[in-house]
Design a protein around this motif. Structure first.
Motif, PDB file in Angstrom:
ATOM      1  N   ASP A   7       2.097   1.751  -3.499  1.00  0.00           N
ATOM      2  CA  ASP A   7       0.978   2.218  -4.320  1.00  0.00           C
ATOM      3  C   ASP A   7       0.755   3.711  -4.128  1.00  0.00           C
ATOM      4  OD1 ASP A   7       0.532  -0.283  -5.362  1.00  0.00           O
ATOM      5  OD2 ASP A   7      -1.110  -0.781  -3.984  1.00  0.00           O
ATOM      6  N   SER A   8       0.810   4.155  -2.865  1.00  0.00           N
ATOM      7  CA  SER A   8       0.613   5.574  -2.571  1.00  0.00           C
ATOM      8  C   SER A   8       1.711   6.427  -3.196  1.00  0.00           C
ATOM      9  CB  SER A   8       0.585   5.804  -1.055  1.00  0.00           C
ATOM     10  OG  SER A   8      -0.509   5.142  -0.454  1.00  0.00           O
ATOM     11  N   ALA A  30       3.187  12.385  -0.764  1.00  0.00           N
ATOM     12  CA  ALA A  30       2.344  11.294  -1.254  1.00  0.00           C
ATOM     13  C   ALA A  30       1.948  10.353  -0.126  1.00  0.00           C
ATOM     14  CB  ALA A  30       3.072  10.521  -2.355  1.00  0.00           C
ATOM     15  N   THR A  76       8.520   3.486 -10.380  1.00  0.00           N
ATOM     16  CA  THR A  76       7.524   2.584 -10.950  1.00  0.00           C
ATOM     17  C   THR A  76       8.113   1.209 -11.242  1.00  0.00           C
ATOM     18  OG1 THR A  76       7.971   3.515 -13.150  1.00  0.00           O
ATOM     19  CG2 THR A  76       6.134   4.455 -11.915  1.00  0.00           C
ATOM     20  N   ASP A  95       0.829  -1.200   0.000  1.00  0.00           N
ATOM     21  CA  ASP A  95       0.000   0.000   0.000  1.00  0.00           C
ATOM     22  C   ASP A  95       0.863   1.249   0.000  1.00  0.00           C
ATOM     23  OD1 ASP A  95      -2.236  -1.562   0.041  1.00  0.00           O
ATOM     24  OD2 ASP A  95      -2.693  -1.259   2.158  1.00  0.00           O
ATOM     25  N   LYS A 115       8.382  -0.659  -7.948  1.00  0.00           N
ATOM     26  CA  LYS A 115       7.077  -1.159  -7.512  1.00  0.00           C
ATOM     27  C   LYS A 115       6.702  -2.432  -8.279  1.00  0.00           C
ATOM     28  CE  LYS A 115       2.158  -0.277  -7.700  1.00  0.00           C
ATOM     29  NZ  LYS A 115       1.074   0.556  -8.284  1.00  0.00           N
ATOM     30  N   VAL A 138       3.547   5.796  -5.857  1.00  0.00           N
ATOM     31  CA  VAL A 138       3.441   5.850  -7.319  1.00  0.00           C
ATOM     32  C   VAL A 138       2.190   6.609  -7.746  1.00  0.00           C
ATOM     33  CG1 VAL A 138       3.116   4.467  -9.404  1.00  0.00           C
ATOM     34  CG2 VAL A 138       4.765   3.745  -7.665  1.00  0.00           C
ATOM     35  N   ASP A 139       1.059   6.327  -7.121  1.00  0.00           N
ATOM     36  CA  ASP A 139      -0.212   6.914  -7.550  1.00  0.00           C
ATOM     37  C   ASP A 139      -0.327   8.402  -7.232  1.00  0.00           C
ATOM     38  OD1 ASP A 139      -0.887   4.370  -8.362  1.00  0.00           O
ATOM     39  OD2 ASP A 139      -2.170   3.936  -6.634  1.00  0.00           O
ATOM     40  N   ASN A 140       0.363   8.850  -6.209  1.00  0.00           N
ATOM     41  CA  ASN A 140       0.218  10.241  -5.767  1.00  0.00           C
ATOM     42  C   ASN A 140       1.410  11.124  -6.133  1.00  0.00           C
ATOM     43  OD1 ASN A 140      -2.296   9.666  -4.565  1.00  0.00           O
ATOM     44  ND2 ASN A 140      -1.289   8.965  -2.699  1.00  0.00           N
ATOM     45  N   THR A 141       2.211  10.670  -7.102  1.00  0.00           N
ATOM     46  CA  THR A 141       3.286  11.497  -7.639  1.00  0.00           C
ATOM     47  C   THR A 141       3.174  11.535  -9.155  1.00  0.00           C
ATOM     48  OG1 THR A 141       4.810   9.588  -7.692  1.00  0.00           O
ATOM     49  CG2 THR A 141       4.902  11.025  -5.745  1.00  0.00           C
ATOM     50  N   SER A 142       3.796  12.538  -9.759  1.00  0.00           N
ATOM     51  CA  SER A 142       3.744  12.656 -11.218  1.00  0.00           C
ATOM     52  C   SER A 142       5.010  13.350 -11.712  1.00  0.00           C
ATOM     53  CB  SER A 142       2.507  13.460 -11.639  1.00  0.00           C
ATOM     54  OG  SER A 142       2.534  14.761 -11.074  1.00  0.00           O
TER      55      SER A 142
END
Length: 196
Positions: free
Chosen positions: A15-16, A34, A100, A12, A103, A18-22
């Protein structure tokens, strides 16, 4: 507080991150944002995970993560309620592709490794045991500086820090006992095999 702040799971957490960064580059500050937590366990886990993963091979990353661990664990040691890190550490950047890829590579292992985690033996994670954990993490992080000379040299001490952090986050004293074994092995290996 977001769901990410409540997680004690490795999968988790990643996931946080990767999903909450750009963007093409990701900074340590981006990762902390994140994660969205102000508690010490997950924040201590973040540099441990980075150092033990392929991201830790980024030049200079062992110094950055070791410094983060010392600062976070030091604040646990003195009883500070909320963690703080200097901007210079938060601004350190690396390629988001590494995040990424890490992960993807470690995801299945993380899901397997986190299954047995549960709250048990809280006496081993509550004060004053938490302060002992903090001292152990500081000692481990100090080894990051000489071990930064070797590719993936910090893997074993970083893994020990991860188990300490997971133990604090999930209140699982058994994990801190295992981390103590890894700490002993890390310090012995450094003493036995250091070439200088």
């Amino acid at each position: 507080m977001s769901a990410a702040a409540q997680t004690t799971k490795l999968s988790d957490l990643f996931d946080s991150l990767v999903d909450n960064t750009s963007g093409e580059k990701v900074s340590i500050g981006d990762l902390m944002d994140a994660l969205d937590t102000r508690t010490f366990g997950p924040l201590l886990l973040l540099p441990g995970i980075i150092a033990a993963s392929p991201i830790g091979a980024v030049p200079g990353m062992s110094i950055v993560t070791g410094s983060m661990i010392i600062l976070i664990a030091g604040q646990i040691l003195i009883g500070r309620k909320k963690p703080w890190l200097p901007n210079r550490l938060l601004e350190f950047e690396f390629s988001r592709d590494r995040l990424t890829a890490t992960k993807k590579k470690l995801g299945p292992w993380m899901e397997w490794a986190e299954r047995p985690i549960q709250a048990r033996y809280p006496v081993l994670v509550d004060p004053p045991a938490a302060q002992i954990v903090a001292v152990a993490c500081i000692l481990l992080a100090l080894t990051f500086y000489p071990l930064a000379l070797f590719p993936f040299g910090v893997f074993l001490p970083a893994t020990a820090v991860c188990f300490y952090a997971l133990g604090l986050s999930s209140r699982d004293g058994l994990l801190t006992l295992f981390a103590a074994v890894l700490t002993t092995a890390s310090l012995w290996a450094l003493y036995a095999f250091w070439p200088f």
